[in-house]
Design a protein around this motif. Structure first.
Motif: not given
Length: 156
Positions: A47-54, A38-40
């Motif tokens: 994005x998922x890791x950044x969201x969890x970190x925030x 999957x290219x994305x």
């Protein structure tokens, strides 16, 4: 005759287990290849890791009210004491002590509160609480010096 039936049953069971195992491994390989191609994938993962970190950072931030508003400070104090007691009750000592130390730091009558906590908490938990007070004070007031030092003789 009984020997023949039991050997047939065991071989059928072994063959069924082997086929199920092969299907499971094939399933894992297929979806792993599909996911990696999957290219994305990397963007979604970032994005998922950044969201969890925030989300985690927002959980750790204290929403300290204005110190000039006594009602808001009292509500914050009660909230922290309640959270601390609940966490201690379920066995989460570290977070419970953190919340109680914050409550003690914002309390106007720290010595009296510490005397009450000393009588109600087990000695080892109270000791950890007293050790956490400078960190809590620093977290709230952003200062490395603990201006309202509490000597052990004050607590006894």
């Amino acid at each position: 005759m009984a020997f023949l039936i039991s050997s047939v049953n065991s071989s059928v069971i072994k063959m069924t287990a082997g086929v199920c195992g092969a299907l499971f491994v094939g399933y894992c390989v297929y979806f792993d290849k599909k996911r990696r191609s999957d290219p994305n994938f990397k963007n979604k993962l970032r994005e998922k890791r950044t969201k969890l970190k925030l989300e985690k950072e927002n959980e750790n931030k204290l929403n300290i009210p204005d110190f000039k508003d006594p009602e808001a400070m009292q509500a914050f104090f009660i909230q922290e004491v309640t959270k601390g007691e609940e966490l201690l009750a379920i066995g989460d000592l570290e977070n419970g002590i953190d919340h109680l130390s914050i409550a003690v730091s914002v309390c106007g009558q720290q010595k009296q509160l510490l005397k009450v906590l000393e009588q109600t908490l087990p000695p080892q938990i109270f000791f950890l609480l007293v050790q956490k007070l400078p960190q809590a004070h620093k977290k709230i007031f952003g200062s490395s010096n603990f201006s309202t030092t509490i000597a052990e003789e004050d607590v006894d």
